[in-house]
Design an enzyme around this catalytic site. Sequence first.
Site, mmCIF file in Angstrom:
data_model
loop_
_atom_site.group_PDB
_atom_site.id
_atom_site.type_symbol
_atom_site.label_atom_id
_atom_site.label_comp_id
_atom_site.label_asym_id
_atom_site.label_seq_id
_atom_site.Cartn_x
_atom_site.Cartn_y
_atom_site.Cartn_z
ATOM 1 N N LYS A 1 0.856 -1.203 0.000
ATOM 2 C CA LYS A 1 0.000 0.000 0.000
ATOM 3 C C LYS A 1 0.884 1.243 0.000
ATOM 4 O O LYS A 1 1.932 1.275 0.674
ATOM 5 C CB LYS A 1 -0.881 -0.026 1.241
ATOM 6 C CG LYS A 1 -1.911 1.095 1.316
ATOM 7 C CD LYS A 1 -2.776 0.903 2.557
ATOM 8 C CE LYS A 1 -3.861 1.982 2.646
ATOM 9 N NZ LYS A 1 -4.677 1.811 3.850
ATOM 10 N N SER B 1 -9.452 2.057 3.165
ATOM 11 C CA SER B 1 -8.577 2.765 2.264
ATOM 12 C C SER B 1 -7.586 1.865 1.515
ATOM 13 O O SER B 1 -6.902 2.343 0.612
ATOM 14 C CB SER B 1 -7.797 3.846 3.012
ATOM 15 O OG SER B 1 -7.063 3.290 4.066
ATOM 16 N N SER C 1 -9.598 -0.255 7.412
ATOM 17 C CA SER C 1 -9.076 -0.103 6.057
ATOM 18 C C SER C 1 -8.388 -1.303 5.442
ATOM 19 O O SER C 1 -8.044 -1.254 4.264
ATOM 20 C CB SER C 1 -8.135 1.099 5.998
ATOM 21 O OG SER C 1 -8.896 2.284 6.065
#
Lengths: 96, 483
Positions: B79, B154, B178
């Site tokens: 990420k 996210s 997330s």
Amino acid sequence: MRLTPEQVEKVAELARLELTPQEKERYAEQLSAVLDYFSMLNTLDTVNVSPTTHALMLKNVLRDDIVEPSLTQEQVLSLVPQIAGEFVAVPRAFEG
Amino acid sequence: MELYQLTAKDIHVGLRRKDFSAREVAQAHLYRVDDIDHELKAFITVTPEKALLAADKVDALIARGEVIHKLSGVPIAIKDNICTQGIPTTCGSRMLEHFVPPYSATAVKRLCDLGVVIVGKTNLDEFAMGSSTENSAFGVTKNPHCMSRVAGGSSGGSAAAVASGQAVLALGSDTGGSIRQPAAFCGVVGLKTTYGLVSRFGLIAFASSLDHIGPLARTVSDAAWALQAITGLDPRDSTSVAPNIDSSQPLAAGVKGKIIGIPKEYFGPGVDKDVAEQVKRAIKVFEGLGAETVDISLPHTDYSLPAYHLIATAEASSNLSRYDGVRYGFRASGAESTDELIKLSRSQGFGAEVKRRIMLGTYALSKGHHDAYYSKAQKVRTLIRADFTKAFSQVDIIVTPTTPTTAFTIGSKIEDPLAMYRADIYTVSANLAGIPAVSLNCGFVDGLPVGLQLMGPALSEILLLQAAFAYEQETRFAGYQEG
């Protein structure tokens, strides 16, 4: 809880954000709605409750005072948008 | 079966048997990215040269007859709020669009030392603030199961990359759900550990008391391997803890005799009835496997979302004050004073959701409001933690839906921040309490995955993974799913 665009401007100033008039209106509306939602916490009695200041309640995690390798000055300066020799260059900080 | 459909376990066995090379595995994943990612947009940065270099290193070890680690040669995605040395780390923001970290996060370093192959950096909501990956400055990540739907957020890019075979494993971050929410929306396994179990060094901070790095994978076993690799005390993170996890225990221990708590607050009017139905079926599977189920109550559940947002935004307003255009990141042009420089850089560098949250947090911490908002939320946090402590004195595991609905359509919630925040109602409590939680697929509704969430007391990761594994082996929802 109704925030006015003026109040939004004050908060934005604290956060070092510059907003357009339209943004101030829009954020005033959105932030008011969220703050309204937050106010439901006030229905809870927390007089005798202590706050959780840390997820694990660890205390005083220390390390020995030994110098270890860190980033080089070159590595750090390579990230700076504008440098002057070994210094970080910015527009003047103070008036006059 | 395509190479990009294999699990980490399959790859390890295949490499040792010389069925294929690490380079072939890496190449298959890079081709997969070329093939589908221009539409899916799971990645912000792809690193083909570095990937092949890492793969070649693994092949060299194999050629010399050396024993390789079980994650060597496994393609992973990271990420983009997790620092990777020499690879741009943007946080999905204009503020860090050109930021190249001079160091890697501890979790990344640990994986790289084991010989993983980094495919690239995945898309996310800007600074991890969001539940749909629509808040990225670099495009929206689609759900591989339905391209008009969000991948969740996210960590949407990480979940989509794993679900679509562009990576075998991914690292994500979880502050209010997330990792778990996008894992649920994309039908993969997503694990948020006990707070402190995975070092946060190198995770670009959003809310320091709530942030976690964790793995996403297509199978529970793969997630367990990743977990082993990234956990451990890190002197660089003063909130990290040494794992008390006995990783020698087998995943296949089953759930016989385990007591599962079903909290009524997670099955009320807030959850979609089809989602609740799938989760209830999953609970029946656990009963069939010998677990006992008990109805419990987590009475402060409804207060967890406002408490979370107050604490998270307050901490975020502090953490994001470092972005000032001075030492790194975006610097606006035309400023005539430092003060103006800071204001312009922040105003131009941050997106709308980030600004909203910074302002909420600033307001909550400001003079006259601190006690009513931030301190109050911290006290409510204590009450929520107490709910779980009480529950875990009666049950071993708590089972809930991960999310109230399946993946929503792109654009449907972006104009309504409160509606967006509600996507996290079932995930935020675990962050407030610091307890581990895993999401895994338990079925589909109209072709969209449904996530099953298991929560346990602090440091109960092995128990949770054993239960998840037992469920996964009994049903057919693991592994590569054609979208």
